[in-house]
Scaffold this motif. Structure first.
Motif, PDB file in Angstrom:
ATOM      1  N   MET A  59      92.148 141.469  28.603  1.00 30.04           N
ATOM      2  CA  MET A  59      91.161 142.530  28.518  1.00 30.04           C
ATOM      3  C   MET A  59      90.477 142.475  27.160  1.00 30.04           C
ATOM      4  O   MET A  59      90.754 141.631  26.330  1.00 30.04           O
ATOM      5  CB  MET A  59      91.835 143.888  28.679  1.00 30.04           C
TER       6      MET A  59
ATOM      7  N   ASN B 273      98.931 153.410  10.602  1.00 32.10           N
ATOM      8  CA  ASN B 273      99.170 152.637   9.385  1.00 32.10           C
ATOM      9  C   ASN B 273      97.945 152.590   8.489  1.00 32.10           C
ATOM     10  O   ASN B 273      97.888 151.826   7.548  1.00 32.10           O
ATOM     11  CB  ASN B 273      99.566 151.203   9.754  1.00 32.10           C
ATOM     12  N   ALA B 274      96.968 153.384   8.837  1.00 34.79           N
ATOM     13  CA  ALA B 274      95.710 153.280   8.123  1.00 34.79           C
ATOM     14  C   ALA B 274      95.856 153.786   6.689  1.00 34.79           C
ATOM     15  O   ALA B 274      96.657 154.661   6.396  1.00 34.79           O
ATOM     16  CB  ALA B 274      94.639 154.070   8.840  1.00 34.79           C
ATOM     17  N   VAL B 275      95.051 153.199   5.839  1.00 34.34           N
ATOM     18  CA  VAL B 275      95.011 153.639   4.455  1.00 34.34           C
ATOM     19  C   VAL B 275      94.013 154.785   4.376  1.00 34.34           C
ATOM     20  O   VAL B 275      92.909 154.686   4.906  1.00 34.34           O
ATOM     21  CB  VAL B 275      94.541 152.480   3.554  1.00 34.34           C
TER      22      VAL B 275
ATOM     23  N   LYS C 182      98.293 147.347  33.733  1.00 35.53           N
ATOM     24  CA  LYS C 182      97.758 146.686  32.552  1.00 35.53           C
ATOM     25  C   LYS C 182      97.825 147.625  31.364  1.00 35.53           C
ATOM     26  O   LYS C 182      97.728 148.829  31.501  1.00 35.53           O
ATOM     27  CB  LYS C 182      96.297 146.326  32.805  1.00 35.53           C
TER      28      LYS C 182
ATOM     29  N   LEU D 137      87.562 152.791  25.622  1.00 34.05           N
ATOM     30  CA  LEU D 137      87.040 154.082  25.214  1.00 34.05           C
ATOM     31  C   LEU D 137      87.936 154.515  24.063  1.00 34.05           C
ATOM     32  O   LEU D 137      89.104 154.828  24.254  1.00 34.05           O
ATOM     33  CB  LEU D 137      87.102 155.078  26.370  1.00 34.05           C
ATOM     34  N   GLN D 138      87.400 154.435  22.882  1.00 35.86           N
ATOM     35  CA  GLN D 138      88.223 154.681  21.705  1.00 35.86           C
ATOM     36  C   GLN D 138      87.853 156.031  21.100  1.00 35.86           C
ATOM     37  O   GLN D 138      86.690 156.287  20.818  1.00 35.86           O
ATOM     38  CB  GLN D 138      87.991 153.566  20.686  1.00 35.86           C
ATOM     39  N   THR D 139      88.839 156.861  20.937  1.00 29.63           N
ATOM     40  CA  THR D 139      88.610 158.107  20.230  1.00 29.63           C
ATOM     41  C   THR D 139      88.662 157.794  18.745  1.00 29.63           C
ATOM     42  O   THR D 139      89.637 157.228  18.275  1.00 29.63           O
ATOM     43  CB  THR D 139      89.692 159.133  20.588  1.00 29.63           C
ATOM     44  N   VAL D 140      87.628 158.121  18.025  1.00 33.60           N
ATOM     45  CA  VAL D 140      87.576 157.710  16.626  1.00 33.60           C
ATOM     46  C   VAL D 140      87.753 158.877  15.665  1.00 33.60           C
ATOM     47  O   VAL D 140      87.606 158.723  14.475  1.00 33.60           O
ATOM     48  CB  VAL D 140      86.274 156.950  16.297  1.00 33.60           C
TER      49      VAL D 140
ATOM     50  N   ASP E   6      95.241 140.815  25.789  1.00 33.88           N
ATOM     51  CA  ASP E   6      95.611 139.595  26.503  1.00 33.88           C
ATOM     52  C   ASP E   6      94.411 139.026  27.247  1.00 33.88           C
ATOM     53  O   ASP E   6      93.848 138.020  26.882  1.00 33.88           O
ATOM     54  CB  ASP E   6      96.750 139.887  27.495  1.00 33.88           C
TER      55      ASP E   6
ATOM     56  N   ARG F 277      92.027 146.296  39.283  1.00 36.25           N
ATOM     57  CA  ARG F 277      91.041 147.097  38.543  1.00 36.25           C
ATOM     58  C   ARG F 277      89.802 146.295  38.189  1.00 36.25           C
ATOM     59  O   ARG F 277      89.237 146.433  37.122  1.00 36.25           O
ATOM     60  CB  ARG F 277      91.641 147.633  37.234  1.00 36.25           C
TER      61      ARG F 277
ATOM     62  N   GLY G 193      90.764 144.425  24.658  1.00 35.29           N
ATOM     63  CA  GLY G 193      91.590 144.749  23.501  1.00 35.29           C
ATOM     64  C   GLY G 193      91.310 146.150  23.017  1.00 35.29           C
ATOM     65  O   GLY G 193      90.797 146.975  23.759  1.00 35.29           O
ATOM     66  N   SER G 194      91.650 146.410  21.793  1.00 31.49           N
ATOM     67  CA  SER G 194      91.474 147.769  21.306  1.00 31.49           C
ATOM     68  C   SER G 194      91.087 147.750  19.839  1.00 31.49           C
ATOM     69  O   SER G 194      91.088 146.713  19.186  1.00 31.49           O
ATOM     70  CB  SER G 194      92.774 148.544  21.496  1.00 31.49           C
TER      71      SER G 194
ATOM     72  N   GLU H  71      91.785 149.321  16.046  1.00 37.45           N
ATOM     73  CA  GLU H  71      92.853 149.919  15.257  1.00 37.45           C
ATOM     74  C   GLU H  71      92.279 150.370  13.921  1.00 37.45           C
ATOM     75  O   GLU H  71      91.569 149.619  13.259  1.00 37.45           O
ATOM     76  CB  GLU H  71      93.934 148.862  15.036  1.00 37.45           C
ATOM     77  N   LEU H  72      92.610 151.574  13.565  1.00 38.91           N
ATOM     78  CA  LEU H  72      92.093 152.115  12.313  1.00 38.91           C
ATOM     79  C   LEU H  72      92.796 151.445  11.143  1.00 38.91           C
ATOM     80  O   LEU H  72      94.016 151.377  11.089  1.00 38.91           O
ATOM     81  CB  LEU H  72      92.345 153.622  12.278  1.00 38.91           C
ATOM     82  N   THR H  73      92.022 150.932  10.189  1.00 33.90           N
ATOM     83  CA  THR H  73      92.663 150.343   9.016  1.00 33.90           C
ATOM     84  C   THR H  73      92.477 151.220   7.782  1.00 33.90           C
ATOM     85  O   THR H  73      93.395 151.367   6.996  1.00 33.90           O
ATOM     86  CB  THR H  73      92.128 148.942   8.713  1.00 33.90           C
TER      87      THR H  73
ATOM     88  N   PRO I 206      91.398 157.455  27.567  1.00 31.83           N
ATOM     89  CA  PRO I 206      90.791 156.920  26.357  1.00 31.83           C
ATOM     90  C   PRO I 206      91.842 156.688  25.294  1.00 31.83           C
ATOM     91  O   PRO I 206      92.858 157.378  25.259  1.00 31.83           O
ATOM     92  CB  PRO I 206      89.831 158.022  25.926  1.00 31.83           C
ATOM     93  N   LYS I 207      91.598 155.695  24.471  1.00 38.05           N
ATOM     94  CA  LYS I 207      92.526 155.409  23.381  1.00 38.05           C
ATOM     95  C   LYS I 207      92.507 156.586  22.415  1.00 38.05           C
ATOM     96  O   LYS I 207      91.452 157.015  21.979  1.00 38.05           O
ATOM     97  CB  LYS I 207      92.090 154.144  22.651  1.00 38.05           C
ATOM     98  N   LEU I 208      93.678 157.059  22.115  1.00 32.41           N
ATOM     99  CA  LEU I 208      93.755 158.222  21.253  1.00 32.41           C
ATOM    100  C   LEU I 208      93.516 157.829  19.804  1.00 32.41           C
ATOM    101  O   LEU I 208      93.690 156.695  19.420  1.00 32.41           O
ATOM    102  CB  LEU I 208      95.131 158.880  21.383  1.00 32.41           C
ATOM    103  N   TYR I 209      93.152 158.818  19.059  1.00 34.67           N
ATOM    104  CA  TYR I 209      92.930 158.591  17.648  1.00 34.67           C
ATOM    105  C   TYR I 209      94.267 158.654  16.933  1.00 34.67           C
ATOM    106  O   TYR I 209      95.000 159.620  17.071  1.00 34.67           O
ATOM    107  CB  TYR I 209      91.997 159.663  17.103  1.00 34.67           C
ATOM    108  N   THR I 210      94.608 157.620  16.229  1.00 29.69           N
ATOM    109  CA  THR I 210      95.837 157.682  15.458  1.00 29.69           C
ATOM    110  C   THR I 210      95.597 157.077  14.080  1.00 29.69           C
ATOM    111  O   THR I 210      94.822 156.139  13.934  1.00 29.69           O
ATOM    112  CB  THR I 210      97.012 156.951  16.147  1.00 29.69           C
TER     113      THR I 210
END
Lengths: 763, 601
Positions: free
Chosen positions: A443, B378-380, B359, A373-376, A441, A46, A445-446, A448-450, B371-375
């Protein structure tokens, strides 16, 4: 024209073209045409392996300059040769194996065609072209070597079979004609017309024909018996038979790829694709290529036919323009564009961040690849059909990425669906989200919602988010501003190290972002509220309409210091050049105010800026260089652009670069020490000046003076050039009745001596 | 799931079941493939199930003649698929098509099929234990026969005493002479049905379903040679030899591979010393297991080997990645030592192979193209009006109120107030943080009492009191109405003090959240009320119209006259104000003794 040594470097980007992809016969490489270049990807890992601009290739033969994006009809691979066929009949080809090893020679010929080429077939080493007009309902002809083989009248649609043996035509009066190039026969297929047909497919060997309708029902006609395949509930956009003709593969608006087992009628699905499926290519039995379109941006997806997992996905820059290609200017002022061509993006390190509705794309402009591509925001992954279209998806209104690339802050609003006559109809739910970057690793990365904060500014939407400079809190802070000029400062809550160690629970290890400081703004709400953080982090400048406040970050209430009224128009953007100089932008002017001397500096331009002009100005805070983009119409009424580079204390630009396209946005990347530019065709450029002297403390005075002299000389040249090109910048240098207005503009907090000095300065 | 390798270890056939369909997937073992890579998926008709698969052991279907090189070309490789319908399908993976269908007359599921290359025959065994003999050239059934033992499930062949014999197995093993159509030799076998038979020269290995033992029989001595004991039941096993060493390798039910070094090597010592009827057994094997690397949640994924093939000194092992079988080779013998050294392998390197093409394929099997899904995992999630963490100026921390608390006047002032019992109790409750005491005070619902209590409360306790109140409201939504009255009077009476307080935002953040949330719903409720009223009015109007129609339009005017009531605002309000005032006074009068009676909720 390039003044000084400022130059643009092209980095790719651009958009992909429908039909602009092909797989090598062994399935190891994928060829993709983007706006101006040919890109080769290795399917196995890829990774992009080659990226060559068409302008760098040599064309052997007579070939006019073509707009590749508009005229490419088909790309196909036969053994080692990669063919491009254009709508005017030109046929380019190259040996891709030699191309991979560095041979950039294209060969060209021209098909003898009596019209516009709509499609081309390559059957048994012969090229057959389909001639006609794109508009539906014209005659289409199959032509080989200039000789018309078949003519089908008033055709709406056509398609070819898997390996180009057959062509199927659908006419406006709902007749289906199949032409077989093997047997040189043409036959008519009957089907019962009920609803509009959106797509057709024909099998390579057997006599099956599939017709996909607007209502989603697929008619499968085989030896004059007709079957209906029902699953789709909206337009079927693309269909194809598999090699063994056991399956029909179809796709449409639902973003679901459907495999129909033709012997049993059973279906299998591949859902949640990135866009509406507009083309399916199954010619490689192991790798299926899908063309997906979402938000009118093309994306190619190659999936394995065995496990249906993706092998490679090629996506272009996914940015949105505020209002591109709406109309051409009729105004006399060449710098006043009739519409807003700006686009929103951020640059952090090598990555560009583009917001696209509810997603954020991370695009590496060095590698020229989408990295994430992150869905937010919560959004349906399945394509919407019919009445579902009324449900609006959440949209990212603004976002920011911290300078260290560790945190991202997004703000989105979700409208309440107007499904029933609910009281809450039309209400928006706002949420501010804080994302943490989780490195991958190898790539990118991604994210993460905090923390998610609902209604961060109560019921008011956030209009701007700015990240803290790295000098403050290590850059781990964001400030959000709403329409009333309320400012809120958010920071991550320090984790209790004991609690983290004790708790294996991941939820407890999450960083929570909380509100730390709040400043209540103005009474009235305005659309033009902007903020900028000074490089040392101590001051936030806040503009509301024409007012500017300086907020002291270190005090708990963020005590405001009002600035004198500096501009007449509402402020459309503001930026700190350094600790002291504040750049103010309005629709008509660009001014610089020095806070330390409490006076305007000579940098004071009057020009036409779009309402979102902030994205057309970028500041290199380290070197104190201001880059200003000016889009204008040339004599042919096409948009061109220039970037002027200024110092805060001088009206004479230290550099000027022009581009033959409009520029949608400029940002400064401190990581790579360049300005990053995105033009109206989504191409990415960097603008840098490698020769600019750096005054570090090690350099001795001789070299310093030498460089200063050099700069002075070049400035002189610039000045001469500027005088020629200054017609674009309407700056008054002559002394007239209005000259002193400027002095009296901001007399608040000014001593008489200062006033006197100013008067002298003007004279 | 049944699977088999072809005789060269180049192709692998795997039976899988998707939805209601049985599928046969034949794939090349990729890293070995020098020729074309085959990956075919053959789907059976609905209702058909594959009970057995077998590769043709040589190119029977090529030209009839044996090619000089033993290398089979892929085109001639054939798989026999035994179905539950009693058919045997001869399938060519290269063409992804059937060559022929062999039909057994009984129509009972075929449990095994054997290509016998010596006589170009195919032997199929069905669930009734019937053996069918087919001519592989004409695809005709030659004959069917049964043994006394109808439990026969497996068929194989060997050359015994110079002539071709079939090896048939149920719980026992029978060597069947094809010429005489009689059993030449039989071995007692396992408790369960034999599922696996491997023949090596004059040795037969057998393994049964759910059995940990693999028996080795010798044709020469006609006796059981050895018993190999696996740690868990054997699924499939193979025997191989390389450089004079033999190895028995099996896949066990828990997905591991076990190796037994030279199972046939006879221990001379034992043989000479004891001629007992006790059969020698081998218990210790080398175990190879497969796992994901540690950092990829190794525990969550149960990796299992599904099959293996011995090719010289290496083993081809196979496991599943999703729906696709994956292969790797391991060497089972080391050449440095004079005896085979066997390794236990932790297969991190195996996983890496897979990761290269998939990968990002973590536990959720996330496709990297999607695309990375929205989740919100563990978010506050908080509200924007949470001011708890609002920063406070350090120098301002010492508030006037704090200073006041420490001041000596406090005591004097407090004494003055002891006269009012309720206010004292409240102060004490707040001071000592006594919840039950506070509760007893808050049980008062009389607004007048509340008002007077609050007016006597020292301002320094106000913030604390408000905090307690908001806490209570947060905890118990039902008591709100009474508590809101308390808040109201605190605001009215101590508003002035509160205004002077610094950092009020952060100290009263919970109260703010409660109040703002409650007030947010007010406009909507009003809107709703308006709508409901309108609906009710419409209903009323319709009713009256209907009534009018029923009664006839006789006396419209008189009705109207009766309904008209003159409304004088001042008069009405005056009455109301008076009434409420008098009520208040009454309440005050009662207050002295109503305190204790009020805790009935």
């Amino acid at each position: 024209m390039t003044v000084g040594s400022w130059t643009f470097t092209e980095h790719g980007g651009g958009r992909l073209i429908e039909r602009g992809s092909a797989l090598s016969t062994d399935g190891r490489f994928m060829f993709v045409v983007s706006s101006d270049s040919l890109r080769v990807f290795n399917v196995d890992n890829r990774i992009g392996v080659r990226n060559v601009k068409f302008s760098e290739m040599t064309v052997r033969g007579d070939f006019p300059e073509l707009d590749i994006t508009k005229k490419l009809v088909r790309m196909l691979v036969s053994s080692d040769i990669l063919h491009f066929v254009f709508s005017d009949g030109h046929h380019l080809w190259l040996n891709w194996k030699e191309f991979m090893s560095g041979d950039l020679e294209l060969k060209v010929e021209k098909f003898q065609v009596p019209g516009t080429v709509l499609d081309v077939l390559h059957y048994k080493d012969e090229f057959y072209t389909i001639i006609g007009k794109r508009n539906k309902g014209h005659n289409r002809q199959v032509v080989k070597d200039g000789e018309v083989l078949y003519t089908v009248e008033s055709v709406r649609l056509h398609n070819k079979s898997l390996y180009d043996r057959k062509i199927v035509f659908l006419t406006t009066d709902h007749k289906v004609t199949v032409i077989d190039l093997e047997t040189n026969t043409s036959s008519d297929v009957k089907f019962s017309y009920r609803r509009d047909v959106m797509s057709v497919a024909v099998a390579e060997k057997s006599d099956m024909v599939a017709l996909g309708t607007a209502t989603g029902i697929i008619h499968l006609v085989e030896s004059n018996t007709e079957r209906l395949l029902k699953w789709h509930i909206d337009q079927v956009k693309a269909m194809e038979f598999t090699v063994d003709e056991m399956y029909l593969v179809s796709g449409g608006v639902e973003k679901v790829l459907v495999f129909w087992n033709l012997s049993t009628g059973k279906q299998q699905f591949l859902p949640r694709l990135n866009g509406v499926i507009v083309d399916i290519d199954l010619s490689n039995p192991e790798l299926y290529t899908l063309t997906l379109i979402s938000n009118s941006i093309v994306e190619f997806l190659v999936i394995s036919s065995i496990d249906l997992a993706s092998r490679i996905s090629v996506a272009s820059v996914k940015n949105r323009f505020k209002g591109l290609n709406k109309k051409k200017s009729t105004d006399k002022d060449v710098t006043k564009l009739g519409f807003d061509i700006t686009t929103d993006f951020e640059v952090v390190k090598d990555q560009l961040f583009f917001p696209l509705r509810s997603q954020i794309q991370v695009y590496d402009y060095i590698r020229n690849e989408q990295q994430a591509l992150q869905t937010v925001a919560p959004v349906s992954q399945i394509g919407k059909v019919r009445s579902e279209l009324a449900i609006q998806d959440p949209k990212v209104k603004c976002f920011a990425v911290s300078e260290n690339g560790k945190w991202m802050c997004t703000f989105d609003s979700v409208p309440t669906p107007s499904a029933d006559a609910l009281l809450s109809t039309g209400e928006q739910t706002y949420s501010l989200k804080f994302w943490k970057h989780v490195p991958g690793d190898a790539m990118y990365g991604s994210w993460e919602l905090t923390t998610k904060i609902i209604d961060p500014h109560a019921q008011k939407p956030v209009s701007e988010i700015i990240p803290a400079p790295s000098s403050l809190y290590g850059g781990d802070a964001f400030v959000s501003v709403d329409g009333k000029g309320n400012v809120r400062l958010w920071r991550p809550r320090a984790l209790d190290p004991n609690a983290v160690a004790a708790a294996n629970n991941k939820a407890l290890q999450h960083t929570e972002w909380t509100l730390r400081k709040a400043f209540s703004g103005f009474e009235s709400s305005s659309e033009s509220v902007h903020a900028s953080w000074s490089p040392d982090g101590s001051i936030i400048a806040l503009s509301h309409e024409t007012n500017v406040l300086l907020l002291e970050v270190n005090t708990s209430q963020m005590d405001p210091i009002p600035l004198p009224s500096l501009v007449q128009n509402r402020i459309t953007g503001l930026k700190f050049v350094d600790d002291g100089n504040l750049l103010l932008l309005t629709k008509r002017s660009l001014a610089n105010f020095n806070i330390l001397t409490w006076s305007k500096t000579p940098l004071n331009l009057s020009l036409d800026f779009p309402a979102k002009g902030q994205s057309l100005v970028a500041v290199d805070q380290a070197k104190r260089i201001i880059a200003v983009v000016l889009n204008y119409y040339n004599h042919d009424k096409d948009i061109q652009s220039k970037v002027y580079l200024f110092k805060a204390d001088s009206l004479v630009p230290i550099g000027e670069v022009s581009l033959s396209k409009g520029i949608s946005g400029i940002r400064y990347s401190s990581y790579n020490d360049t300005f990053v530019v995105v033009d109206t065709s989504s191409m990415i450029f960097t603008l840098s000046n490698k020769d600019l002297p750096k005054f570090n403390q090690d350099s001795d005075y001789v070299t310093e003076i030498n460089t200063l002299v050099g700069i002075a000389q070049s400035n002189h040249k610039v000045l001469n050039n500027v005088e020629n090109s200054m017609d674009l910048l309407t700056e008054s240098v002559m002394l007239n009745a209005n000259s002193f207005d400027k002095i009296l503009e901001n007399t608040e907090g000014l001593t008489v001596t200062n006033l006197f000095e100013r008067v002298l300065k003007v004279i | 799931m049944s699977s088999c390798f072809d005789s060269d270890g180049e192709l692998f056939a795997l039976v899988s079941k998707d939805l209601d369909r049985c599928k046969l997937r034949v794939s090349s073992i990729e890293f070995l493939a020098t020729k074309t890579i085959i990956s075919q998926l053959y789907e059976l008709e609905k209702g058909e199930e594959i009970l057995s698969t077998a590769f043709a052991s040589s190119d029977i279907f090529a030209t009839g003649k044996r090619s000089k090189s033993h290398q089979q070309s892929l085109e001639t490789k054939t798989v026999a698929i035994g179905l539950n319908t009693g058919k045997v399908l001869l399938y060519s993976p290269a063409n992804n098509d059937l060559i022929a269908t062999l039909e057994s007359p009984s129509g009972v599921g075929i449990t095994d099929f054997h290509f016998c290359e010596q006589n170009f025959r195919g032997y199929a065994v069905d669930l009734n234990g019937k053996i069918h003999e087919f001519d592989l050239k004409s695809h005709n059934l030659l004959r069917s026969f049964t043994l006394e033992d109808t439990g026969i499930r497996k068929v194989s062949s060997l050359v015994y005493e110079g002539s071709l014999h079939l090896v048939l197995s149920s719980n026992s093993i029978y060597i069947y002479d094809l010429k005489t159509s009689s059993i030449a030799l039989s071995f007692p076998g396992h408790v369960a049905t034999i599922s696996n038979i491997v023949i090596k020269d004059s040795t037969i290995f057998s393994g049964a379903e759910g059995d940990r033992f693999v028996n080795c029989y010798s044709l020469t001595t006609k006796k059981i040679l050895k018993v190999v004991v696996f740690q868990s039941p054997v699924v499939t096993f193979r025997y191989g030899e390389s450089q004079g060493h033999g190895v028995l390798i099996g896949v066990t039910e828990d997905g591991n591979i076990e190796l037994f070094n030279d199972p046939l090597a006879t221990n001379t010592m034992q043989k000479s010393s004891k001629r007992r009827r006790q059969v020698e057994s081998i218990n210790t094997g080398v175990i190879i297991d497969i796992n994901r690397p540690e950092d990829r949640n190794a525990a969550n994924e149960n990796m299992k080997f599904i099959d293996l093939f011995i090719k010289g000194s290496s083993i081809i092992v196979s496991w599943m990645e999703g729906l696709v079988p994956v292969f790797d080779t391991l060497s089972w013998v080391k050449t440095v030592d004079d005896f085979a050294t066997l390794q236990i392998i932790t297969d991190t390197h195996l996983v890496k192979d897979r990761v290269a093409s998939h990968k990002d394929q973590g536990l959720e099997l996330h496709d990297s193209a999607a695309p990375k899904l929205y989740t919100e995992k563990n978010a506050v999630v908080t509200m924007g009006d949470n001011f708890k963490d609002l920063e406070v100026d350090q120098e301002d921390l010492e508030t006037f109120g704090d200073q006041l608390k420490q001041a000596p006047i406090k005591a004097a002032r407090k004494k003055k107030l002891t006269t009012d019992s309720l206010a004292t109790v409240l102060t004490q409750a707040l001071k000592s943080n006594d919840h039950s005491l506070l509760e007893s005070v808050l049980n008062n619902r009389d607004e007048n009492v509340i008002k007077k209590t609050i007016s006597r409360l020292d301002s320094i306790y106000v913030v604390n009191f408000l905090d307690r109140l908001s806490e209570r409201i947060l905890r118990n939504a039902n008591k709100q109405t009474a508590l809101i009255v308390w808040i109201k009077w605190v605001m009215i009476i101590h508003g002035n003090y509160l205004m002077q307080q610094p950092n009020l935002f952060s100290s009263l953040s919970t109260l703010y959240v409660i109040l703002s949330n409650r007030s947010k719903t007010l406009p909507k409720l009003l809107q709703l009320q308006g709508r409901v009223n309108m609906v009710l009015n419409t209903i009323d109007m319709r009713k009256s119209i209907l009534q009018d129609k029923e009664t006839g339009e006789s006396d419209d005017d008189s009705d109207l006259d009766e309904d008209v009531v003159e409304y004088v605002e001042e008069v009405e309000d005056g009455i109301l104000v008076e009434a409420s005032e008098s009520e208040d006074e009454e309440m005050v009068a009662e207050n002295g003794y109503s305190e204790s009676d009020d805790d009935d909720f």
